[in-house]
Design a protein around this motif. Structure first.
Motif, mmCIF file in Angstrom:
data_model
loop_
_atom_site.group_PDB
_atom_site.id
_atom_site.type_symbol
_atom_site.label_atom_id
_atom_site.label_comp_id
_atom_site.label_asym_id
_atom_site.label_seq_id
_atom_site.Cartn_x
_atom_site.Cartn_y
_atom_site.Cartn_z
ATOM 1 N N GLU A 89 1.627 32.904 -41.492
ATOM 2 C CA GLU A 89 2.075 32.670 -40.327
ATOM 3 C C GLU A 89 0.952 32.647 -39.250
ATOM 4 O O GLU A 89 0.744 32.474 -38.431
ATOM 5 C CB GLU A 89 1.896 34.182 -39.889
ATOM 6 C CG GLU A 89 3.636 34.850 -40.874
ATOM 7 C CD GLU A 89 3.556 36.748 -41.463
ATOM 8 O OE1 GLU A 89 2.485 37.504 -40.217
ATOM 9 O OE2 GLU A 89 4.014 37.128 -42.159
ATOM 10 N N GLU A 90 -0.410 32.059 -39.861
ATOM 11 C CA GLU A 90 -1.475 31.917 -39.390
ATOM 12 C C GLU A 90 -1.589 30.573 -38.580
ATOM 13 O O GLU A 90 -0.885 29.671 -39.756
ATOM 14 C CB GLU A 90 -3.701 31.529 -40.745
ATOM 15 C CG GLU A 90 -2.904 32.975 -40.564
ATOM 16 C CD GLU A 90 -3.639 33.916 -39.645
ATOM 17 O OE1 GLU A 90 -4.358 33.541 -38.804
ATOM 18 O OE2 GLU A 90 -2.951 35.100 -40.148
ATOM 19 N N PRO A 91 -2.100 30.211 -37.854
ATOM 20 C CA PRO A 91 -1.699 28.660 -37.271
ATOM 21 C C PRO A 91 -2.643 27.846 -38.233
ATOM 22 O O PRO A 91 -3.377 27.748 -38.386
ATOM 23 C CB PRO A 91 -2.665 28.978 -35.778
ATOM 24 C CG PRO A 91 -3.608 30.053 -35.605
ATOM 25 C CD PRO A 91 -2.868 30.800 -36.866
ATOM 26 N N LEU A 92 -2.054 26.532 -38.067
ATOM 27 C CA LEU A 92 -2.968 25.314 -38.291
ATOM 28 C C LEU A 92 -4.139 25.431 -37.260
ATOM 29 O O LEU A 92 -3.859 25.334 -36.425
ATOM 30 C CB LEU A 92 -1.257 23.882 -38.214
ATOM 31 C CG LEU A 92 -0.387 23.998 -38.442
ATOM 32 C CD1 LEU A 92 0.596 22.707 -37.600
ATOM 33 C CD2 LEU A 92 -0.392 23.860 -40.573
ATOM 34 N N VAL A 93 -5.193 24.881 -37.801
ATOM 35 C CA VAL A 93 -5.972 24.578 -37.549
ATOM 36 C C VAL A 93 -6.513 23.705 -37.725
ATOM 37 O O VAL A 93 -7.098 22.682 -36.693
ATOM 38 C CB VAL A 93 -7.338 25.333 -37.916
ATOM 39 C CG1 VAL A 93 -7.277 26.542 -38.375
ATOM 40 C CG2 VAL A 93 -7.712 24.955 -39.447
ATOM 41 N N ALA A 94 -5.711 21.759 -38.019
ATOM 42 C CA ALA A 94 -6.402 21.138 -38.369
ATOM 43 C C ALA A 94 -4.891 20.424 -39.403
ATOM 44 O O ALA A 94 -5.140 19.967 -40.492
ATOM 45 C CB ALA A 94 -7.595 20.757 -39.146
ATOM 46 N N ASP A 95 -3.931 20.271 -38.209
ATOM 47 C CA ASP A 95 -2.059 20.191 -38.546
ATOM 48 C C ASP A 95 -2.354 18.632 -40.056
ATOM 49 O O ASP A 95 -3.453 17.881 -39.289
ATOM 50 C CB ASP A 95 -1.479 19.498 -38.104
ATOM 51 C CG ASP A 95 -0.375 19.604 -38.406
ATOM 52 O OD1 ASP A 95 0.317 19.479 -39.436
ATOM 53 O OD2 ASP A 95 0.594 19.366 -36.767
ATOM 54 N N PRO A 96 -2.527 19.394 -41.086
ATOM 55 C CA PRO A 96 -1.054 20.076 -41.582
ATOM 56 C C PRO A 96 -2.099 21.355 -41.797
ATOM 57 O O PRO A 96 -1.314 22.049 -43.001
ATOM 58 C CB PRO A 96 -0.692 20.213 -43.050
ATOM 59 C CG PRO A 96 -1.651 18.466 -43.641
ATOM 60 C CD PRO A 96 -2.762 17.908 -41.799
ATOM 61 N N LEU A 97 -3.517 21.677 -42.166
ATOM 62 C CA LEU A 97 -4.089 22.646 -42.360
ATOM 63 C C LEU A 97 -4.763 23.352 -41.804
ATOM 64 O O LEU A 97 -4.635 23.593 -40.676
ATOM 65 C CB LEU A 97 -5.947 21.938 -42.968
ATOM 66 C CG LEU A 97 -5.281 20.399 -43.836
ATOM 67 C CD1 LEU A 97 -6.820 19.995 -44.007
ATOM 68 C CD2 LEU A 97 -5.539 20.707 -45.276
ATOM 69 N N ARG A 98 -4.075 24.740 -42.387
ATOM 70 C CA ARG A 98 -4.880 25.737 -41.572
ATOM 71 C C ARG A 98 -6.113 26.074 -42.767
ATOM 72 O O ARG A 98 -6.299 26.076 -43.758
ATOM 73 C CB ARG A 98 -3.740 27.340 -42.450
ATOM 74 C CG ARG A 98 -1.836 26.782 -42.331
ATOM 75 C CD ARG A 98 -0.759 28.050 -41.815
ATOM 76 N NE ARG A 98 0.065 27.684 -41.540
ATOM 77 C CZ ARG A 98 1.018 27.388 -41.498
ATOM 78 N NH1 ARG A 98 1.103 26.257 -42.504
ATOM 79 N NH2 ARG A 98 1.610 27.467 -40.530
ATOM 80 N N ALA A 99 -6.259 27.866 -42.063
ATOM 81 C CA ALA A 99 -7.593 28.158 -42.300
ATOM 82 C C ALA A 99 -7.973 28.132 -43.801
ATOM 83 O O ALA A 99 -9.744 27.685 -44.225
ATOM 84 C CB ALA A 99 -8.346 29.137 -41.357
ATOM 85 N N HIS A 100 -7.238 28.930 -43.966
ATOM 86 C CA HIS A 100 -6.553 29.388 -45.576
ATOM 87 C C HIS A 100 -6.687 27.904 -46.507
ATOM 88 O O HIS A 100 -7.482 28.168 -48.451
ATOM 89 C CB HIS A 100 -5.626 30.441 -45.537
ATOM 90 C CG HIS A 100 -4.965 29.614 -46.174
ATOM 91 N ND1 HIS A 100 -3.175 29.943 -45.131
ATOM 92 C CD2 HIS A 100 -4.392 29.127 -47.107
ATOM 93 C CE1 HIS A 100 -2.676 29.147 -45.347
ATOM 94 N NE2 HIS A 100 -2.442 27.836 -46.155
ATOM 95 N N ASP A 101 -6.590 26.664 -45.671
ATOM 96 C CA ASP A 101 -6.948 25.616 -46.711
ATOM 97 C C ASP A 101 -7.794 25.000 -47.558
ATOM 98 O O ASP A 101 -8.164 23.903 -47.907
ATOM 99 C CB ASP A 101 -5.930 24.377 -46.352
ATOM 100 C CG ASP A 101 -4.311 25.259 -46.139
ATOM 101 O OD1 ASP A 101 -4.133 25.684 -47.541
ATOM 102 O OD2 ASP A 101 -3.603 24.629 -45.586
#
Lengths: 350, 347
Positions: A190-202
């Motif tokens: 549910e968290e936003p993409l921070v650097a599409d395709p990656l989210r912070a948790h990635d």
């Protein structure tokens, strides 16, 4: 040739920012004391010292020299340094013991990643003619790799979130972890993409930290600890620096290193994956099925101290044997962009 | 070829933040920079000279595949490659990632996409930036074309960035300043490329060094003593290099001492502040066990000698900061020289 075992391991807490000096030496003094306590050795017993760190992280030349103060290097010591993750320093130390030159070695890695702008600093690892002058940052490059796998149907956003969720859950029992918590993959998505395709948790967090491992010849190791973690195989390989010429969804260097050391039949594997999708690439390259327990420490996604995160993976793999939790484990380290260089070590109860 | 133009900067001014306490270690911005010059050789040389003419060339590998950018050796056979092949300045996005906050030096200074781009006629992909406006306009497989730099110089950044093929022609993206070039004769090929590397850090010093630097701001020379071996260090160390334990006990030293060793600087260099010849010397303060580097002025360079007694020449008090530069230099006191045996073990 002498077989080599891990007999001691300690790490500094993984934190977002320390108040120590730019080269991070203060993180070493207490963990040196800790491994001496664990092993009963003193600095006079250490035959060879080897470290991994980077001047680009510290913003000054020969920054590793300052760390030698933490050793108390008098009388003069036998010392070396690699400008890579300290897992490669461990490889150098392993060779020294294998060759019979020394029978003990202390290996350490350290870095204060918070001092600079880490993802920009890391672009200086790239080809200096056609890539580094564009300053492609480590997160941007990892995003290219992640999307290649998504487009090819090798993994989904959900697969990546599950890696992150499992890592954080496992890290709740690791007092040194920077991130931890019981969170569902669906919630992370549910968290936003921070650097599409990656989210912070990635993305592994920026971490200050350090780690130290003590090695000994097997003969010597039995006098030091009850259950030495013998390194039965260690190998490192490298893939092309040309990112656009590699199949970034695979890691041939890990695959070959894994084959050389008999990586398959391990109970626990500590994989150095600073991005969620990289864990999936590594698991595949090492031929792991669901029976291999991956990163019970939480892995680099829950704390990624530059230049010691790979050494920490080997230390965690060894700790499982030293503590009597497992009899055959694997530690992996990576260095360079998009899993360019990889080291695999298999450890067994001696 | 050596650098015709190079630039270094290394600034570290330790400043006091308003909120800091006596215990907070000092820190300050540290900016380091250097213009790296690199010879390009025959393969990359061919590539960058073509870029200067707004052409892109790759190189054919042993398997017939065309590598762009060109590689010097075949990835399979390791043989030197020599067969160049022109490729198009238009191609297909193989993969991309979005950069919402461009960093210093990146090709486009507004949100953009990193992309691996396979140019028409090439078999490998080139890493570069695409100015698409938003992530929603990016997709794998999209067609892009080169936006050339206004004045190509023979550098990878002659490719300013890529644009979607159907992008409107009148919306140039902000780009970083062009890379510096090595001066060469009119019309001669590029043999060296210059790449500036600038990094920014927040430099921190240890609690021991902070005590020392704060002392300097008050005109005091604070050393610390190792609890194990009793040696007195100035500046104090985070850890005694002999014993590996932090130095703790504070010792205030006088501003007099001796020259243990020295050199006469005759060579002019970038950033030099004093006209040569002058003397850079190791000064061992009275009571210290380690010398530090400073200047000896106030006499002819040829008069400076080992064992010479010297005293600090402090700058006017209003110019003091948390720096050893508060001492402008050291000057001879005129006292008799220290006997060699008294400092031989500090050499």
């Amino acid at each position: 040739m002498n077989d080599v075992a891990v007999v001691g391991f300690a790490q500094a807490p993984c934190v977002r920012r320390t108040h120590g000096t730019t080269n991070g030496v203060e993180m070493l003094v207490p963990i040196f004391a800790e491994v001496f306590e664990q092993t009963g050795l003193t600095k006079a017993d250490i035959g060879f010292w080897c470290s991994g760190s980077s001047d680009y992280l510290a913003g000054r030349a020969f920054s590793f020299i300052a760390a030698v103060d933490a050793i108390g290097a008098f009388p003069p010591i036998h010392e070396s340094h690699v400008e890579m993750d300290a897992a490669w320093a461990l490889y150098e130390a392993w060779l020294k013991i294998r060759m019979g030159e020394v029978d003990t070695a202390l290996v350490y890695g350290f870095g204060k990643a918070s001092a600079g702008e880490l993802r920009r600093v890391l672009s200086l690892q790239l080809d200096p003619y056609v890539m580094a002058p564009l300053w492609p940052d480590s997160i941007g490059i990892a995003g290219l790799q992640a999307r290649l796998g998504m487009d090819a149907g090798l993994w989904s956003e959900k697969d990546l979130a599950e890696v992150a969720a499992r890592s954080r859950r496992d890290a709740t029992s690791n007092p040194f972890a920077q991130l931890s918590g019981d969170v569902e993959a669906a919630r992370l998505l549910e968290e936003p993409l921070v650097a599409d395709p990656l989210r912070a948790h990635d993305i592994a967090p920026v971490t200050d930290g350090a780690a130290v491992i003590v090695l000994a010849s097997v003969e010597r190791a039995r006098d030091i600890v009850e259950r030495p973690a013998v390194i039965t195989g260690i190998e490192h390989r490298i893939d092309s620096p040309v990112l656009g010429a590699r199949d970034l969804t695979r890691s041939p260097s890990t695959e070959r290193a894994g084959l050389a050391v008999g990586a398959r039949d391990v109970e626990i594997a500590e994989l150095h994956a600073p991005f969620t999708h990289q864990e999936l690439i590594l698991r595949d390259a090492l031929g792991f099925g669901d029976d291999v327990r991956i990163n019970p420490s939480g892995g680099a996604l829950t704390g990624n101290p530059m230049f010691s995160a790979g050494l920490t993976r080997i230390g965690e793999a060894a700790r499982q044997i030293l503590a009597g939790n497992a009899s055959r484990t694997l530690g992996h380290a990576t260095s360079g962009p998009a899993l360019q260089q990889n080291l695999v070590a298999v450890l067994e109860r001696g | 070829m050596l650098a015709d133009k190079s630039r270094t900067c290394f600034t570290s001014v330790v400043t006091s933040a308003a909120t800091e306490t006596e215990q907070t270690p000092l820190s300050a911005p540290l900016n380091v920079g250097f213009d790296y010059t690199r010879s390009v050789g025959p393969v990359l040389g061919h590539f960058v000279n073509a870029l200067r003419q707004r052409r892109i060339v790759g190189i054919r590998g042993s398997d017939g595949r065309v590598h762009v950018p060109p590689v010097e050796y075949d990835p399979h056979t390791a043989e030197a490659l020599t067969e160049f092949a022109d490729v198009a300045d238009e191609g297909t996005v193989v993969s991309w990632s979005w950069a919402p906050e461009p960093l210093e030096g990146q090709p486009i200074q507004r949100p953009f996409a990193w992309a691996l781009i396979r140019l028409d006629g090439a078999d490998t992909a080139l890493l570069h930036a695409v100015d698409a406006g938003s992530a929603a306009k990016m997709r794998t497989g999209m067609r892009v074309r080169v936006r050339w730099a206004d004045e190509p110089v023979g550098h990878i950044r002659d490719i300013a960035y890529f644009l979607p093929v159907d992008a409107p022609p009148d919306d140039p993206a902000p780009t970083p300043p062009p890379p510096p070039v090595v001066e060469r004769e009119e019309g001669s090929p590029v043999t060296t490329v210059v790449t500036p590397v600038h990094l920014s850090f927040e430099h921190s010093v240890s609690p021991e060094e902070s005590r020392y630097l704060r002392g300097l701001a008050e005109g005091r020379l604070i050393a610390q003593r190792c609890p194990a071996c009793g040696k007195v260090y100035i500046p104090p160390r985070g850890a005694c290099p002999t014993d590996g334990v932090p130095t703790v006990e504070e010792v205030e030293l006088p501003d007099t001492g001796i020259v243990t060793t020295f050199c006469i600087v005759n060579v002019p260099f970038l950033g030099q502040r004093i006209k040569p010849p002058y003397v850079a010397a190791y000064i061992l303060l009275d009571g210290a066990d380690i010398p530090f580097l400073h200047l000896v002025l106030g006499c002819e360079a040829s008069e400076v000698r080992m064992g010479m007694r010297v005293r600090a020449a402090w700058k006017p008090r209003q110019e003091w900061s948390t720096t050893l530069e508060n001492i402008a230099h050291f000057e001879p006191t005129g006292e008799p020289d220290a006997p060699y045996e008294s400092y031989a073990h500090h050499l």
